[in-house]
Design a protein around this motif. Structure first.
Motif, PDB file in Angstrom:
ATOM      1  N   GLU A 131       3.960   1.483  -1.028  1.00 31.64           N
ATOM      2  CA  GLU A 131       4.642   1.561  -2.333  1.00 31.64           C
ATOM      3  C   GLU A 131       3.712   2.137  -3.402  1.00 31.64           C
ATOM      4  OE1 GLU A 131       6.668  -1.648  -5.281  1.00 31.64           O
ATOM      5  OE2 GLU A 131       7.014  -2.010  -3.158  1.00 31.64           O
ATOM      6  N   ASP A 132       2.464   1.659  -3.432  1.00 34.21           N
ATOM      7  CA  ASP A 132       1.483   2.153  -4.410  1.00 34.21           C
ATOM      8  C   ASP A 132       1.196   3.640  -4.199  1.00 34.21           C
ATOM      9  OD1 ASP A 132       1.295  -0.320  -5.570  1.00 34.21           O
ATOM     10  OD2 ASP A 132      -0.566  -0.906  -4.554  1.00 34.21           O
TER      11      ASP A 132
ATOM     12  N   GLU B 130       0.839  -1.211   0.000  1.00 32.81           N
ATOM     13  CA  GLU B 130       0.000   0.000   0.000  1.00 32.81           C
ATOM     14  C   GLU B 130       0.868   1.253   0.000  1.00 32.81           C
ATOM     15  OE1 GLU B 130      -3.384   0.354   2.723  1.00 32.81           O
ATOM     16  OE2 GLU B 130      -3.333  -1.812   2.949  1.00 32.81           O
TER      17      GLU B 130
ATOM     18  N   ASP C  26       4.008   5.747  -5.456  1.00 34.07           N
ATOM     19  CA  ASP C  26       3.941   5.852  -6.919  1.00 34.07           C
ATOM     20  C   ASP C  26       2.888   6.874  -7.343  1.00 34.07           C
ATOM     21  OD1 ASP C  26       5.930   3.981  -7.208  1.00 34.07           O
ATOM     22  OD2 ASP C  26       4.576   2.297  -7.621  1.00 34.07           O
ATOM     23  N   GLU C  27       1.717   6.843  -6.658  1.00 26.99           N
ATOM     24  CA  GLU C  27       0.640   7.789  -6.980  1.00 26.99           C
ATOM     25  C   GLU C  27       1.063   9.228  -6.693  1.00 26.99           C
ATOM     26  OE1 GLU C  27      -3.569   6.919  -6.060  1.00 26.99           O
ATOM     27  OE2 GLU C  27      -2.848   5.021  -5.263  1.00 26.99           O
TER      28      GLU C  27
END
Length: 259
Positions: free
Chosen positions: A41-42, A39, A45-46
């Motif tokens: 990491e995502d 979560e 990225d966002e």
């Protein structure tokens, strides 16, 4: 390697089950952590994607501002040309020169109209981009706050479990070093193929733990004899008798209590 081969079957089973209990404990810790690392990491990225988008929008707005200024300067130039041509018309010697200057004036007026149209379009584009920029900034702020919360959550869990996990990983390596490669490879293969990661299980009520398939009495006696490694024909798991399992569990509980 020679020392590993000298182990009795019972010692191998003890080492395997101890390894299983340690690895299961590591699994528990990682399950507590759950999807948090992914979560985070995502979200990172966002946030990076939104930041790039904001930078692009800001750059676009700056570019459009420059283009509008250029168009306004061009309009001033066209107006100056019109003034110049109108002055020249006062001193023409014939109709041909007058008409030629009139066409120049008309051309400059068309250029002004075109530049004003472009300015209007660019101003509309600025308004739209400003709206998108505001929405993107709002979204970025929310994502950054969410990321901060998730990172804090992960950090808390990591600080609580890191010491325990490192201790258990060290113990896992110790037990692995006691087991011959062929058997360790089989253990890892079974562990990776079953949902709960249990490669070594004890006999409970005549069946392997977590299974409803009864194990024949003769096989149960062989398992209790601890003379060879026996696997469950249904799940492929390595089987041990419950007396041995209880002994190893007691030892491991003492080990875990030291963490």
């Amino acid at each position: 390697m020679a020392n590993k081969k000298e182990l009795s079957v019972e010692d191998k089973l003890r080492a395997l089950y101890a390894l299983q209990l340690v690895d299961s404990k590591i699994d528990e810790i990682r399950n507590v952590r759950g999807e948090l690392p992914l979560e985070v990491e995502d979200l990172e990225d966002e946030v990076a994607g939104l930041t790039t988008r904001l930078d692009k929008l800001k750059s676009d707005l700056e570019t459009i501002d420059v283009q509008i200024k250029e168009k306004k300067n061009a309009i001033d130039d066209h107006k100056a040309n019109i003034k110049k041509y109108l002055e020249q018309q006062k001193n023409v010697r014939n109709n041909r020169e007058f008409n030629s200057l009139t066409k120049e004036v008309e051309y400059q007026e068309l250029e002004i109209q075109l530049a004003e149209k472009h300015i209007k379009e660019m101003k509309a584009s600025i308004e739209h981009k400003k709206e998108v920029l505001a929405q993107s900034k709002e979204k970025l702020d929310a994502k950054q706050q969410h990321l901060k919360h998730k990172k804090s959550e992960l950090s808390d869990i990591m600080s609580e479990t890191e010491k325990e996990e490192n201790f258990l990983l060290e113990k896992s390596s110790e037990y692995q070093s006691q087991i011959e490669e062929r058997l360790l490879s089989a253990y890892n293969r079974i562990r990776n193929s079953v949902r709960n990661g249990l490669a070594v299980v004890s006999i409970e009520r005549g069946a392997s733990a977590g299974s409803f398939f009864t194990i024949p009495p003769q096989t149960q006696m062989e398992i209790a004899g601890r003379k060879k490694i026996i696997t469950d024909e249904h799940s492929g798991r390595i089987l041990i008798d419950n007396v041995l399992a209880d002994e190893v569990k007691e030892e491991m509980e003492q080990l875990f209590s030291k963490i």
